[in-house]
Design a protein around this motif. Structure first.
Motif, PDB file in Angstrom:
ATOM      1  N   VAL A 196     -28.899   3.288  48.441  1.00  0.00           N
ATOM      2  CA  VAL A 196     -29.546   3.142  47.144  1.00  0.00           C
ATOM      3  C   VAL A 196     -28.545   3.501  46.058  1.00  0.00           C
ATOM      4  CG1 VAL A 196     -31.469   3.851  45.687  1.00  0.00           C
ATOM      5  CG2 VAL A 196     -31.764   3.752  48.171  1.00  0.00           C
ATOM      6  N   LEU A 197     -28.187   2.528  45.237  1.00  0.00           N
ATOM      7  CA  LEU A 197     -27.284   2.731  44.110  1.00  0.00           C
ATOM      8  C   LEU A 197     -28.106   2.788  42.835  1.00  0.00           C
ATOM      9  CD1 LEU A 197     -24.432   2.853  42.833  1.00  0.00           C
ATOM     10  CD2 LEU A 197     -24.462   0.343  42.800  1.00  0.00           C
ATOM     11  N   GLN A 198     -28.183   3.975  42.223  1.00  0.00           N
ATOM     12  CA  GLN A 198     -28.971   4.162  41.014  1.00  0.00           C
ATOM     13  C   GLN A 198     -28.117   3.899  39.771  1.00  0.00           C
ATOM     14  OE1 GLN A 198     -30.206   8.113  42.757  1.00  0.00           O
ATOM     15  NE2 GLN A 198     -32.007   7.692  41.494  1.00  0.00           N
ATOM     16  N   ILE A 199     -28.672   3.121  38.842  1.00  0.00           N
ATOM     17  CA  ILE A 199     -27.961   2.738  37.620  1.00  0.00           C
ATOM     18  C   ILE A 199     -28.573   3.492  36.444  1.00  0.00           C
ATOM     19  CG2 ILE A 199     -27.258   0.818  36.146  1.00  0.00           C
ATOM     20  CD1 ILE A 199     -27.869  -1.047  38.523  1.00  0.00           C
ATOM     21  N   PRO A 200     -27.836   4.397  35.792  1.00  0.00           N
ATOM     22  CA  PRO A 200     -28.388   5.144  34.660  1.00  0.00           C
ATOM     23  C   PRO A 200     -28.886   4.225  33.545  1.00  0.00           C
ATOM     24  CG  PRO A 200     -26.361   6.159  35.414  1.00  0.00           C
ATOM     25  CD  PRO A 200     -26.477   4.853  36.150  1.00  0.00           C
ATOM     26  N   ARG A 201     -29.971   4.627  32.912  1.00  0.00           N
ATOM     27  CA  ARG A 201     -30.642   3.801  31.908  1.00  0.00           C
ATOM     28  C   ARG A 201     -29.765   3.478  30.701  1.00  0.00           C
ATOM     29  NH1 ARG A 201     -32.467   6.609  27.464  1.00  0.00           N
ATOM     30  NH2 ARG A 201     -34.351   5.366  27.213  1.00  0.00           N
ATOM     31  N   ASP A 202     -28.825   4.360  30.361  1.00  0.00           N
ATOM     32  CA  ASP A 202     -27.988   4.174  29.175  1.00  0.00           C
ATOM     33  C   ASP A 202     -26.704   3.393  29.460  1.00  0.00           C
ATOM     34  OD1 ASP A 202     -29.794   5.588  27.623  1.00  0.00           O
ATOM     35  OD2 ASP A 202     -28.760   7.497  27.873  1.00  0.00           O
ATOM     36  N   THR A 203     -26.601   2.805  30.652  1.00  0.00           N
ATOM     37  CA  THR A 203     -25.376   2.076  31.010  1.00  0.00           C
ATOM     38  C   THR A 203     -25.080   0.971  29.995  1.00  0.00           C
ATOM     39  OG1 THR A 203     -25.649   2.523  33.367  1.00  0.00           O
ATOM     40  CG2 THR A 203     -24.298   0.625  32.768  1.00  0.00           C
ATOM     41  N   TYR A 204     -23.838   0.962  29.499  1.00  0.00           N
ATOM     42  CA  TYR A 204     -23.427  -0.079  28.541  1.00  0.00           C
ATOM     43  C   TYR A 204     -23.360  -1.423  29.257  1.00  0.00           C
ATOM     44  CZ  TYR A 204     -20.704  -2.768  25.192  1.00  0.00           C
ATOM     45  OH  TYR A 204     -20.293  -3.736  24.307  1.00  0.00           O
ATOM     46  N   ALA A 205     -24.011  -2.440  28.668  1.00  0.00           N
ATOM     47  CA  ALA A 205     -24.024  -3.767  29.279  1.00  0.00           C
ATOM     48  C   ALA A 205     -24.280  -4.814  28.205  1.00  0.00           C
ATOM     49  CB  ALA A 205     -25.097  -3.848  30.358  1.00  0.00           C
TER      50      ALA A 205
ATOM     51  N   VAL B 229     -40.335  12.602  37.084  1.00  0.00           N
ATOM     52  CA  VAL B 229     -39.259  11.616  37.175  1.00  0.00           C
ATOM     53  C   VAL B 229     -38.824  11.123  35.795  1.00  0.00           C
ATOM     54  CG1 VAL B 229     -39.960  10.846  39.465  1.00  0.00           C
ATOM     55  CG2 VAL B 229     -40.829   9.644  37.465  1.00  0.00           C
ATOM     56  N   ARG B 230     -39.652  11.354  34.754  1.00  0.00           N
ATOM     57  CA  ARG B 230     -39.254  10.913  33.412  1.00  0.00           C
ATOM     58  C   ARG B 230     -38.590  12.024  32.606  1.00  0.00           C
ATOM     59  NH1 ARG B 230     -43.810   7.705  30.263  1.00  0.00           N
ATOM     60  NH2 ARG B 230     -41.996   7.342  28.932  1.00  0.00           N
ATOM     61  N   TYR B 231     -38.731  13.257  33.033  1.00  0.00           N
ATOM     62  CA  TYR B 231     -38.162  14.383  32.273  1.00  0.00           C
ATOM     63  C   TYR B 231     -36.639  14.358  32.321  1.00  0.00           C
ATOM     64  CZ  TYR B 231     -37.009  19.188  30.989  1.00  0.00           C
ATOM     65  OH  TYR B 231     -36.471  20.293  30.377  1.00  0.00           O
ATOM     66  N   ARG B 232     -36.008  14.583  31.156  1.00  0.00           N
ATOM     67  CA  ARG B 232     -34.544  14.668  31.141  1.00  0.00           C
ATOM     68  C   ARG B 232     -34.015  15.602  30.063  1.00  0.00           C
ATOM     69  NH1 ARG B 232     -31.416   9.590  28.381  1.00  0.00           N
ATOM     70  NH2 ARG B 232     -32.618   9.420  26.445  1.00  0.00           N
ATOM     71  N   ALA B 233     -34.877  16.092  29.173  1.00  0.00           N
ATOM     72  CA  ALA B 233     -34.422  16.834  27.992  1.00  0.00           C
ATOM     73  C   ALA B 233     -33.689  18.123  28.343  1.00  0.00           C
ATOM     74  CB  ALA B 233     -35.615  17.145  27.085  1.00  0.00           C
ATOM     75  N   GLY B 234     -34.062  18.775  29.441  1.00  0.00           N
ATOM     76  CA  GLY B 234     -33.500  20.079  29.742  1.00  0.00           C
ATOM     77  C   GLY B 234     -32.357  20.101  30.731  1.00  0.00           C
ATOM     78  N   TYR B 235     -31.921  18.952  31.211  1.00  0.00           N
ATOM     79  CA  TYR B 235     -30.810  18.922  32.154  1.00  0.00           C
ATOM     80  C   TYR B 235     -29.485  19.006  31.405  1.00  0.00           C
ATOM     81  CZ  TYR B 235     -34.299  17.185  35.476  1.00  0.00           C
ATOM     82  OH  TYR B 235     -35.406  17.055  36.274  1.00  0.00           O
ATOM     83  N   ALA B 236     -28.565  19.772  31.960  1.00  0.00           N
ATOM     84  CA  ALA B 236     -27.260  19.929  31.311  1.00  0.00           C
ATOM     85  C   ALA B 236     -26.534  18.597  31.188  1.00  0.00           C
ATOM     86  CB  ALA B 236     -26.398  20.925  32.094  1.00  0.00           C
ATOM     87  N   ASP B 237     -26.736  17.706  32.162  1.00  0.00           N
ATOM     88  CA  ASP B 237     -26.083  16.403  32.129  1.00  0.00           C
ATOM     89  C   ASP B 237     -27.035  15.284  31.746  1.00  0.00           C
ATOM     90  OD1 ASP B 237     -27.547  16.641  34.407  1.00  0.00           O
ATOM     91  OD2 ASP B 237     -25.965  16.040  35.787  1.00  0.00           O
ATOM     92  N   GLY B 238     -28.117  15.643  31.042  1.00  0.00           N
ATOM     93  CA  GLY B 238     -29.017  14.645  30.482  1.00  0.00           C
ATOM     94  C   GLY B 238     -29.637  13.733  31.521  1.00  0.00           C
TER      95      GLY B 238
ATOM     96  N   LEU C  62     -28.415  11.973  33.867  1.00  0.00           N
ATOM     97  CA  LEU C  62     -27.931  12.065  35.244  1.00  0.00           C
ATOM     98  C   LEU C  62     -28.738  13.088  36.041  1.00  0.00           C
ATOM     99  CD1 LEU C  62     -24.058  11.837  34.795  1.00  0.00           C
ATOM    100  CD2 LEU C  62     -25.710  10.013  35.238  1.00  0.00           C
ATOM    101  N   GLY C  63     -29.212  14.136  35.371  1.00  0.00           N
ATOM    102  CA  GLY C  63     -30.085  15.094  36.026  1.00  0.00           C
ATOM    103  C   GLY C  63     -31.395  14.460  36.427  1.00  0.00           C
ATOM    104  N   ARG C  64     -31.910  13.615  35.565  1.00  0.00           N
ATOM    105  CA  ARG C  64     -33.154  12.916  35.897  1.00  0.00           C
ATOM    106  C   ARG C  64     -32.945  11.959  37.074  1.00  0.00           C
ATOM    107  NH1 ARG C  64     -36.495   9.285  31.615  1.00  0.00           N
ATOM    108  NH2 ARG C  64     -34.457   8.286  31.356  1.00  0.00           N
ATOM    109  N   VAL C  65     -31.817  11.271  37.103  1.00  0.00           N
ATOM    110  CA  VAL C  65     -31.527  10.361  38.211  1.00  0.00           C
ATOM    111  C   VAL C  65     -31.487  11.119  39.534  1.00  0.00           C
ATOM    112  CG1 VAL C  65     -29.756   8.849  39.192  1.00  0.00           C
ATOM    113  CG2 VAL C  65     -30.331   8.677  36.765  1.00  0.00           C
ATOM    114  N   ASP C  66     -30.910  12.323  39.534  1.00  0.00           N
ATOM    115  CA  ASP C  66     -30.889  13.132  40.749  1.00  0.00           C
ATOM    116  C   ASP C  66     -32.291  13.584  41.152  1.00  0.00           C
ATOM    117  OD1 ASP C  66     -28.197  12.904  41.213  1.00  0.00           O
ATOM    118  OD2 ASP C  66     -27.663  14.813  40.299  1.00  0.00           O
TER     119      ASP C  66
END
Length: 339
Positions: A82-91, A183-192, A194-198
């Motif tokens: 499973v290759l996860q693609i971060p939502r903010d990926t430039y494309a 799975v939608r929370y990301r505000a408190g992760y140090a790496d934004g 990417l923490g949510r993806v993990d």
């Protein structure tokens, strides 16, 4: 014809683990036809030993796909990557100013998104599946919730997104709504993000384990009812047979997760946050986990902003990445979440 429930549960568990409930829809959709669907698998459908599905999940308000992953099943030996693609990926998928990958589905549709990712990543993607927000919640509720352990409390309010997250530290059994918040929370992760993806990796493994541990012989039908009409997909009946056959050969120790390698960067002019993929690392990773495809990563440079020096540097340099086995996630979790 009588359905082999034990075999069916094993198939569904593996499918759910790797597609955040999407492939389950395909697997149980035709359950009423009997077990013939598990054996009628034309060899012409096997693509270079891999069957690959693009899976995405939409948010509730804007139609953005804040969850996106390429799921590749080894149809010969078993096993899933499973290759996860971060939502903010430039494309660059359109001529307008919005260049984050999570806007591509709203612009291109399911088939267009599949073709864009397939061309950009240089990987032959066979099918796509896009889940509505309710699909995930209903599936978790059908399973009776999932259990997770949080090492810190999660609090976040976003009225515009109708998102209110209040989960305390400690052990929890989360229903569908609570699992969606996680799975939608990301505000408190140090790496934004990417923490949510993990965190999503942990949730996928927890869902898989919940199905394997279930003693409910009707779980297949409950999941079908939960997901019916809430998934946009081009999966076919023949594909279901191929996925089912592969799932029965797949152990938890042969399911792997990885976040697409790259780095986060802030655009100097707009101040917007982007995630830029590393071309050298992506080329290595594709061959390592997704099969040895002939095409190169990003031949048309749709993931490169050549006018921005910071973007270009990240794109051209190698970025380290970590590959997680489902077995290891089950034992140790990732970051602040375990189960």
């Amino acid at each position: 014809m009588k359905i082999n429930i034990k075999a069916f549960k094993a198939v569904i568990a593996a499918a759910l683990a790797v597609t955040v409930t999407a492939v389950i829809f395909a697997t149980v959709k035709y359950a009423g036809t009997g077990t013939e669907i598990l054996t009628d698998i034309p060899r012409a459908e096997v693509k270079k030993g891999h069957f690959t599905v693009l899976v995405a999940g939409c948010d509730r308000v804007s139609g953005l796909t804040d969850v996106m992953m390429i799921v590749s099943a080894d149809t010969d030996a078993g096993g899933v990557s499973v290759l996860q693609i971060p939502r903010d990926t430039y494309a660059v998928y359109s001529e307008n100013g919005y260049k984050k990958i999570n806007g591509a589905y709203a612009r291109l549709g399911g088939e267009g998104l599949k073709n864009f990712i397939s061309d950009g990543f240089g990987v032959e993607i066979d099918r796509y599946m896009v889940l509505s927000p309710d699909a995930f919640c209903y599936a978790v509720d059908a399973l009776g919730g999932i259990e997770v352990e949080l090492t810190k409390a999660l609090y976040y309010n976003d009225p515009a997104q109708e998102l209110y997250i209040h989960i305390t530290k400690g052990r929890h059994r989360l229903d569908g709504k609570g699992a969606e918040q996680l799975v939608r929370y990301r505000a408190g992760y140090a790496d934004g993000d990417l923490g949510r993806v993990d965190t999503q990796k942990v949730v996928m493994c927890a869902l898989m384990q919940k199905i394997l541990d279930s003693h409910d012989d009707n779980i297949s039908y409950k999941l079908f009812d939960a997901l019916n009409g809430r998934v946009d997909t081009d999966i076919t009946l023949t594909d279901v047979g191929l996925l089912s056959d592969t799932a029965r050969k797949t152990e938890q120790s042969s399911i792997f997760f990885v976040t697409a390698p790259g780095r986060a960067v802030t655009a100097k002019t707009s101040g917007a946050s982007f995630y830029v993929l590393s071309a050298p690392a992506m080329n290595e990773l594709r061959h390592r986990l997704l099969g040895k495809w002939e095409n190169d990563f990003d031949r048309d440079r749709v993931f490169l902003n050549g006018s921005n020096a910071d973007f270009s540097e990240i794109y051209r340099k190698y970025s380290e990445y970590a590959v997680y086995c489902a077995d290891d996630i089950a034992k140790n979790g990732i970051g602040s979440v375990s189960y």
